[in-house]
Write a protein that holds these residues in place. Sequence first.
Motif, short mmCIF file in Angstrom:
data_model
loop_
_atom_site.label_atom_id
_atom_site.label_comp_id
_atom_site.label_asym_id
_atom_site.label_seq_id
_atom_site.Cartn_x
_atom_site.Cartn_y
_atom_site.Cartn_z
N GLU A 15 0.84 -1.20 0.00
CA GLU A 15 0.00 0.00 0.00
C GLU A 15 0.87 1.25 0.00
N ARG A 16 1.99 1.20 0.73
CA ARG A 16 2.91 2.33 0.79
C ARG A 16 3.53 2.58 -0.59
N LEU A 17 3.88 1.53 -1.29
CA LEU A 17 4.48 1.67 -2.62
C LEU A 17 3.50 2.33 -3.59
N LEU A 18 2.26 1.90 -3.58
CA LEU A 18 1.27 2.49 -4.48
C LEU A 18 1.02 3.95 -4.14
N GLU A 19 1.05 4.27 -2.87
CA GLU A 19 0.86 5.66 -2.45
C GLU A 19 2.00 6.54 -2.96
N LEU A 20 3.23 6.00 -2.93
CA LEU A 20 4.40 6.77 -3.35
C LEU A 20 4.41 7.05 -4.84
N CYS A 21 3.85 6.12 -5.64
CA CYS A 21 3.95 6.30 -7.10
C CYS A 21 2.60 6.66 -7.74
N LYS A 22 1.59 7.01 -6.93
CA LYS A 22 0.26 7.26 -7.48
C LYS A 22 0.23 8.45 -8.45
N GLU A 23 1.14 9.40 -8.27
CA GLU A 23 1.17 10.56 -9.17
C GLU A 23 1.70 10.19 -10.55
N ARG A 24 2.31 9.03 -10.68
CA ARG A 24 2.87 8.60 -11.96
C ARG A 24 1.98 7.57 -12.67
N LEU A 25 0.84 7.28 -12.05
CA LEU A 25 -0.05 6.24 -12.58
C LEU A 25 -1.45 6.78 -12.82
N ILE A 26 -2.11 6.20 -13.81
CA ILE A 26 -3.56 6.29 -13.92
C ILE A 26 -4.07 5.03 -13.27
N MET A 27 -4.73 5.16 -12.14
CA MET A 27 -5.06 3.99 -11.33
C MET A 27 -6.46 4.11 -10.77
N LYS A 28 -7.13 2.98 -10.71
CA LYS A 28 -8.48 2.95 -10.17
C LYS A 28 -8.66 1.66 -9.38
N GLU A 29 -9.27 1.77 -8.21
CA GLU A 29 -9.54 0.56 -7.43
C GLU A 29 -10.56 -0.31 -8.17
N HIS A 30 -10.34 -1.62 -8.10
CA HIS A 30 -11.17 -2.57 -8.83
C HIS A 30 -11.46 -3.75 -7.91
N PRO A 31 -12.67 -4.30 -7.94
CA PRO A 31 -13.00 -5.42 -7.05
C PRO A 31 -12.01 -6.57 -7.19
N LYS A 32 -11.39 -6.96 -6.09
CA LYS A 32 -10.37 -8.02 -6.16
C LYS A 32 -10.97 -9.35 -6.61
N ASP A 33 -12.22 -9.60 -6.27
CA ASP A 33 -12.86 -10.86 -6.68
C ASP A 33 -13.00 -10.93 -8.20
N ASP A 34 -13.25 -9.78 -8.83
CA ASP A 34 -13.35 -9.76 -10.29
C ASP A 34 -11.98 -10.02 -10.93
N LEU A 35 -10.92 -9.48 -10.33
CA LEU A 35 -9.57 -9.72 -10.84
C LEU A 35 -9.22 -11.21 -10.73
N LEU A 36 -9.63 -11.85 -9.65
CA LEU A 36 -9.38 -13.28 -9.49
C LEU A 36 -10.14 -14.09 -10.53
N MET A 37 -11.34 -13.67 -10.87
CA MET A 37 -12.14 -14.39 -11.85
C MET A 37 -11.57 -14.23 -13.26
N ARG A 38 -11.01 -13.06 -13.55
CA ARG A 38 -10.47 -12.81 -14.88
C ARG A 38 -9.19 -13.59 -15.14
N ASN A 39 -8.45 -13.91 -14.10
CA ASN A 39 -7.15 -14.55 -14.28
C ASN A 39 -7.13 -15.89 -13.57
N THR A 40 -7.21 -16.97 -14.34
CA THR A 40 -7.25 -18.32 -13.79
C THR A 40 -6.03 -18.62 -12.94
N LEU A 41 -4.87 -18.05 -13.30
CA LEU A 41 -3.62 -18.36 -12.62
C LEU A 41 -3.55 -17.78 -11.21
N LEU A 42 -4.53 -16.97 -10.85
CA LEU A 42 -4.65 -16.50 -9.47
C LEU A 42 -5.48 -17.47 -8.63
N ARG A 43 -5.94 -18.55 -9.27
CA ARG A 43 -6.77 -19.54 -8.56
C ARG A 43 -6.19 -20.95 -8.62
#
Length: 375
Positions: free
Chosen positions: A281-309
């Motif tokens: 969380e600290r790393l993302l906070e430090l580099c947030k000004e250099r990113l276009i970033m949006k929070e996304h439901p973690k369960d949806d990310l797990l469903m999209r990528n089989t290798l996370l399961r």
Amino acid sequence: MMEDKVGCIYPEVCQETCIDCGLCQKVCPVVTPLPLNQTEKGFIAYAKDLHEQQTAASGGIASVLSDLFIERSGVVYGSSATQSFNVKHVRVAERENLEQLKGSKYVHSYIGLLLKDLLSDLKNERDVLFIGTPCQVAGVRGFLRKDYPNFYALDLVCHGVPPQKVLASAIGNACGEDAQKVKSIRFRRKDENGKISYGLYLDGNDGTELYARNIPKDSYSLGFMKALFYRPNCYSCPYARPERIGDLTLGDFWEKDKPANLPQQRQYGISMVLCNTPKGERLLELCKERLIMKEHPKDDLLMRNTLLRKPMPKHREYDAFQRTFSNDGYAACKPIFRRMRAEAYKQMFMIKLSKVIYKLPFTEKIYSRFFRKKI
């Protein structure tokens, strides 16, 4: 480290010099498993900098983090493919050397004695970012034996890793006498419109392209994507799961039928980021000004990528490849790749056909009944 017939390396204890201290077993994450982290938050993101977008494998998040560490007088340890026959982890402390860490490496990256340098940096109170597969992160954590406050780990969503002997043989088969001229290797490339191609792309010492074929025409990338020749342990990987070993987890964000909702220009790819620890969380906070970033439901990310399961299953030609490659070499495996290529073209045709049919009026029910289960 001893090599088997296909090039996988395994540790072997030298009984003549062993003092029976048991330390190798204490630090090995296979013998002594390490605790994993529960993912706290999920994000989709990409670098604001256009150059980072264009040159990174996906959204350029690892590049942004690496640049941040160098800027703050830290060091980065990551995989380099600038030597095609020797893909390995390297230590980077200068910004001009960060380019060699970019891009996906579809092969086992050798680490060796580099961990001595990593430990020295930590003891000298330099911030250290380690980027690698989950099993490599686990190996480093086991080696360190404690959680250094200045150690940060980014684990990558991993298909599995083939041994370097298979890659070297594929390069030799692709380039023939020009194989020794190969300096760098890529497995992905982007065109000016941001479209990503997967395959094997080999450049010579003078920057000329010696070999370039997309999947499924290229046999190595086809074998990698279809899980033909990974290390045996990859097929039962304990890290292909929602719980993670890194402070952050980084992977591709596959839009498919569920598009991302991100502002601004994003034609060069999007990354998925899992935040697993307060350090992450600290790393993302430090580099947030250099990113276009949006929070996304973690369960949806797990469903999209089989290798996370779960890990990739062995291809049915796995045993045939192991036997043929061990006895007769890579070139003798052409019939195996020919069968796999025919299968891949058939799957591609069925996917395209189903998409066309699905777009026709009143055919959603027909599509669901006759095509969805087959693809």
